[in-house]
Design a protein around this motif. Sequence first.
Motif, mmCIF file in Angstrom:
data_model
loop_
_atom_site.group_PDB
_atom_site.id
_atom_site.type_symbol
_atom_site.label_atom_id
_atom_site.label_comp_id
_atom_site.label_asym_id
_atom_site.label_seq_id
_atom_site.Cartn_x
_atom_site.Cartn_y
_atom_site.Cartn_z
ATOM 1 N N VAL A 33 -2.137 -4.081 5.646
ATOM 2 C CA VAL A 33 -1.384 -5.316 4.882
ATOM 3 C C VAL A 33 0.022 -5.044 5.311
ATOM 4 N N GLU A 34 0.604 -6.500 5.553
ATOM 5 C CA GLU A 34 1.900 -6.621 5.773
ATOM 6 C C GLU A 34 2.543 -7.395 4.619
ATOM 7 N N LYS A 35 3.916 -7.228 4.545
ATOM 8 C CA LYS A 35 4.768 -7.781 3.181
ATOM 9 C C LYS A 35 4.336 -9.173 2.991
ATOM 10 N N ASP A 36 4.359 -9.782 3.936
ATOM 11 C CA ASP A 36 4.226 -11.466 3.808
ATOM 12 C C ASP A 36 2.594 -11.875 3.522
ATOM 13 N N ASP A 37 1.610 -10.900 3.485
ATOM 14 C CA ASP A 37 0.429 -11.240 3.489
ATOM 15 C C ASP A 37 -0.004 -11.842 1.997
ATOM 16 N N ASP A 38 -1.042 -12.524 1.794
ATOM 17 C CA ASP A 38 -1.410 -13.074 0.763
ATOM 18 C C ASP A 38 -2.863 -13.732 0.572
ATOM 19 N N GLN A 39 -3.456 -14.155 -0.411
ATOM 20 C CA GLN A 39 -4.853 -14.366 -0.638
ATOM 21 C C GLN A 39 -5.391 -15.159 0.499
ATOM 22 N N ALA A 40 -4.829 -16.331 0.861
ATOM 23 C CA ALA A 40 -5.082 -17.015 1.927
ATOM 24 C C ALA A 40 -5.400 -16.222 3.318
ATOM 25 N N LYS A 41 -4.495 -15.445 3.451
ATOM 26 C CA LYS A 41 -4.462 -14.632 5.047
ATOM 27 C C LYS A 41 -5.821 -13.592 4.765
ATOM 28 N N ALA A 42 -6.096 -13.053 3.416
ATOM 29 C CA ALA A 42 -6.980 -12.236 3.298
ATOM 30 C C ALA A 42 -8.372 -12.997 3.558
ATOM 31 N N ASP A 43 -8.398 -14.203 2.932
ATOM 32 C CA ASP A 43 -9.680 -15.090 2.997
ATOM 33 C C ASP A 43 -10.018 -15.370 4.378
ATOM 34 N N LYS A 44 -9.200 -15.675 5.213
ATOM 35 C CA LYS A 44 -9.178 -16.001 6.613
ATOM 36 C C LYS A 44 -9.568 -14.774 7.379
ATOM 37 N N LEU A 45 -9.075 -13.560 6.952
ATOM 38 C CA LEU A 45 -9.443 -12.576 7.880
ATOM 39 C C LEU A 45 -10.967 -12.081 7.553
ATOM 40 N N LEU A 46 -11.269 -12.105 6.077
ATOM 41 C CA LEU A 46 -12.577 -11.792 5.744
ATOM 42 C C LEU A 46 -13.573 -12.802 6.373
ATOM 43 N N SER A 94 8.573 -1.462 9.021
ATOM 44 C CA SER A 94 9.244 -2.561 8.313
ATOM 45 C C SER A 94 8.555 -3.635 7.820
ATOM 46 N N SER A 95 7.414 -3.908 8.664
ATOM 47 C CA SER A 95 6.485 -5.331 8.365
ATOM 48 C C SER A 95 5.564 -4.842 7.220
ATOM 49 N N GLY A 96 5.325 -3.532 7.032
ATOM 50 C CA GLY A 96 4.098 -3.253 5.882
ATOM 51 C C GLY A 96 4.422 -3.438 4.432
ATOM 52 N N ALA A 97 3.407 -3.908 4.078
ATOM 53 C CA ALA A 97 3.579 -4.072 2.531
ATOM 54 C C ALA A 97 3.792 -2.827 1.743
ATOM 55 N N SER A 98 4.467 -3.189 0.552
ATOM 56 C CA SER A 98 4.905 -2.070 -0.437
ATOM 57 C C SER A 98 3.466 -1.682 -1.014
ATOM 58 N N PRO A 99 3.512 -0.104 -1.307
ATOM 59 C CA PRO A 99 1.973 0.274 -1.776
ATOM 60 C C PRO A 99 1.385 -0.535 -2.915
ATOM 61 N N GLU A 100 2.225 -1.067 -3.834
ATOM 62 C CA GLU A 100 1.839 -1.898 -4.776
ATOM 63 C C GLU A 100 1.119 -3.281 -4.291
ATOM 64 N N HIS A 101 1.708 -3.982 -3.442
ATOM 65 C CA HIS A 101 1.535 -5.357 -2.875
ATOM 66 C C HIS A 101 0.334 -4.884 -1.869
ATOM 67 N N GLY A 102 0.315 -3.723 -1.031
ATOM 68 C CA GLY A 102 -0.842 -3.378 -0.039
ATOM 69 C C GLY A 102 -2.146 -3.235 -1.029
ATOM 70 N N GLU A 103 -1.922 -2.312 -2.160
ATOM 71 C CA GLU A 103 -3.041 -2.277 -2.875
ATOM 72 C C GLU A 103 -3.830 -3.636 -3.643
ATOM 73 N N LYS A 104 -2.834 -4.189 -4.005
ATOM 74 C CA LYS A 104 -3.327 -5.669 -4.575
ATOM 75 C C LYS A 104 -3.943 -6.505 -3.538
ATOM 76 N N MET A 105 -3.557 -6.441 -2.333
ATOM 77 C CA MET A 105 -4.302 -7.328 -1.207
ATOM 78 C C MET A 105 -5.444 -6.536 -0.723
ATOM 79 N N TYR A 106 -5.488 -5.328 -0.958
ATOM 80 C CA TYR A 106 -6.783 -4.493 -0.412
ATOM 81 C C TYR A 106 -7.811 -4.844 -1.295
ATOM 82 N N ASP A 107 -7.343 -4.578 -2.847
ATOM 83 C CA ASP A 107 -8.385 -4.859 -3.790
ATOM 84 C C ASP A 107 -8.890 -6.253 -3.727
ATOM 85 N N TYR A 108 -8.063 -7.341 -3.571
ATOM 86 C CA TYR A 108 -8.420 -8.497 -3.481
ATOM 87 C C TYR A 108 -9.435 -8.931 -2.327
ATOM 88 N N PHE A 109 -9.269 -8.254 -1.087
ATOM 89 C CA PHE A 109 -10.026 -8.283 -0.015
ATOM 90 C C PHE A 109 -11.440 -7.625 -0.202
#
Length: 145
Positions: A33-46, A94-109
């Motif tokens: 997960v990168e810092k600019d990732d969002d639910q739309a990107k997660a949906d597209k990758l899934l 440097s492009s990686g998500a913070s642990p909080e954002h990374g976990e949020k996006m991982y859980d969403y995915f």
Amino acid sequence: MRGLIQRVQFANVQVNGEIVGEIGEGLLLLLGVEKDDDQAKADKLLEKVLKYRVFSDQDGKMNLGLKDTGGGLLVVSQFTLVAETRKGLRPSFSSGASPEHGEKMYDYFVGRAHSLHHDVATGSFGADMKVSLLNDGPVTFNLEV
């Protein structure tokens, strides 16, 4: 968001010597997960992971996706997958998500994966994991959205 998929005959992930996720035939997905990732990107990758044609049809051609075969999906968080490695000898995150954002996006995915596919297993976000697999082929693809 980046995903490295491997077609496997089986795969599992252990935390502290205990298996926390396991599949038979299917796909192992290492998810970065990168810092600019969002639910739309997660949906597209899934959608891409579930439909990417890496399984053989009756003619031996890679024409079937995970949804077609009904195989398992093992999702493992992989922070190092988003490392910048073009310069120097030390990876930059440097492009990686913070642990909080990374976990949020991982859980969403993972939540969306469970709602769209019947056989989904996971690792434990942020844990020291040991991943075992038998790569079938080997077949491995790097997916980015």
